[in-house]
Structure formats: structure tokens, C-alpha cells
Enzyme design. Structure first.
Site, PDB file in Angstrom:
ATOM      1  N   CYS A 183       0.837  -1.213   0.000  1.00 26.48           N
ATOM      2  CA  CYS A 183       0.000   0.000   0.000  1.00 26.48           C
ATOM      3  C   CYS A 183       0.869   1.259   0.000  1.00 26.48           C
ATOM      4  O   CYS A 183       1.523   1.566   0.999  1.00 26.48           O
ATOM      5  CB  CYS A 183      -0.905  -0.051   1.232  1.00 26.48           C
ATOM      6  SG  CYS A 183      -1.770   1.482   1.601  1.00 26.48           S
ATOM      7  N   CYS A 216       0.143   3.778   2.713  1.00 20.45           N
ATOM      8  CA  CYS A 216       0.602   3.237   4.001  1.00 20.45           C
ATOM      9  C   CYS A 216       2.085   3.511   4.188  1.00 20.45           C
ATOM     10  O   CYS A 216       2.532   3.868   5.287  1.00 20.45           O
ATOM     11  CB  CYS A 216       0.375   1.730   4.083  1.00 20.45           C
ATOM     12  SG  CYS A 216      -1.342   1.208   3.975  1.00 20.45           S
TER      13      CYS A 216
END
Length: 187
Positions: free
Chosen positions: A30, A33
Site C-alpha cells: 500500500c 501506508c
């Protein structure tokens, strides 16, 4: 610190009874993230032990992700006294993360509400209940006063009540009960 399904109770729930614990639900694939992680780490470190940061890899801990309703990542949940009290989804910029942590580590809403009411000389019974740690009585009194108030005073009391809800967290039984009571009586 990384937490797993097996260590979550100890690393997050129990630890949050001592100080706020911020959980970063993330995954290695991600992009947002990977951008948010270092920001969270730097901002948590800047608060010198006032908050603990825990990371949970959602791919390796799918049961935890389901249990906490993670539908998008990064998802950040702040725990205090074993319950989620604040949260956000997405990669926030450093100033927003700093504000999130400052609100979490600063004085509790009950302290801010008590100070505001004591400073204005308003609602001494609410102040006494908050100082005694009786959030239920304080909310009962505040809801009654909010419903009875009009105009700017109602707005101010509503803000104080909502601050207490935020302090307890959205799923706390008192928040659920008094939010419903307030909505039913106002609308």
C-alpha cells in the site's frame, strides 16, 4: 512495535489502560501506508513516550482487520482504556497527524469541559461529576441542560457534550446511550 492477532490484547488493549496506543493498520503493498508510516513514527517519537505506536499488517492479521472493521488502508485507530477513541483513514500530512496525536495526548475532554464550565461558573454539578470521574452523571446533566438551552448556549453545551462523547469513544456504552437520548430529545 508490530502486533499480531496473538499479541493485540496485550500490546494494544491492556497497554492502552496506561497510555494512549495508536494502531496503524497497513500493508506492505500500500503506497499511502508507506508514506504515512514514517510520519506516524516521527510524530509519535516527538511525543516522548506520551503515546505508543503499534503497527498491524492487515495481510498477516486478517482476523484483526475484520474485528476492527478495516475496509481501507491505511487506517489508524487510537485506543484509550481498551476502546477506540479516535480514528482516521488515509495518509494524512504531518500537521494533521500531529494534531490527531496532540488531541489524543493532551488533557482529556472531561478535564477541558470541567475547566471550561468552572471558568464560566456554569453547571457546577456537571463540574463536580466530571471531577469525581462520574461521566454518566455528567452526561445526564449535560444532555438535560443542552435540551433546555436555546441559541448560542445550546450550541456551546452541545459542543461540550460531543467532546465528552469523543473522549469516551464512539462505541462506549455511555456515548451510544446519551447520543441516542440527545438526538431523540433534540430532533
Amino acid at each position: 512495535m508490530d502486533a499480531t492477532t496473538e499479541t493485540f490484547e496485550r500490546d494494544v488493549i491492556e497497554r492502552s489502560r496506561e497510555l494512549p496506543v495508536v494502531v496503524d493498520f497497513w500493508a506492505s503493498w500500500c503506497g499511502p501506508c508507506l508514506r504515512l508510516g514514517p510520519v506516524l513514527e516521527a510524530e509519535a517519537e516527538a511525543r516522548a513516550g506520551a503515546v505508543e505506536l503499534v503497527k498491524v499488517d492487515v495481510d498477516s492479521n486478517q482476523e484483526l482487520a475484520r474485528a476492527y472493521g478495516i475496509q481501507g488502508i491505511p487506517a489508524v485507530k487510537a485506543f484509550r482504556d481498551g476502546v477506540v477513541v479516535r480514528e482516521f483513514v488515509g495518509a494524512l500530512p504531518a500537521p494533521a497527524v500531529a494534531q490527531f496525536l496532540d488531541e489524543l495526548t493532551g488533557p482529556a475532554a472531561s478535564e477541558r469541559v470541567a475547566a471550561a464550565l468552572a471558568g464560566s461558573g456554569e453547571l457546577p454539578a456537571v463540574v463536580a461529576a466530571l471531577e469525581a470521574g462520574d461521566e454518566e452523571r455528567a452526561l445526564e446533566l449535560l444532555v438535560d441542560e443542552t435540551v433546555a438551552a436555546e441559541g448560542e448556549r445550546r450550541g456551546r453545551l452541545l459542543e461540550l457534550t460531543l467532546a465528552l462523547f469523543g473522549d469516551l469513544g464512539p462505541e462506549h456504552p455511555l456515548t451510544v446511550r446519551y447520543r441516542r437520548a440527545l438526538a431523540a430529545r433534540l430532533f
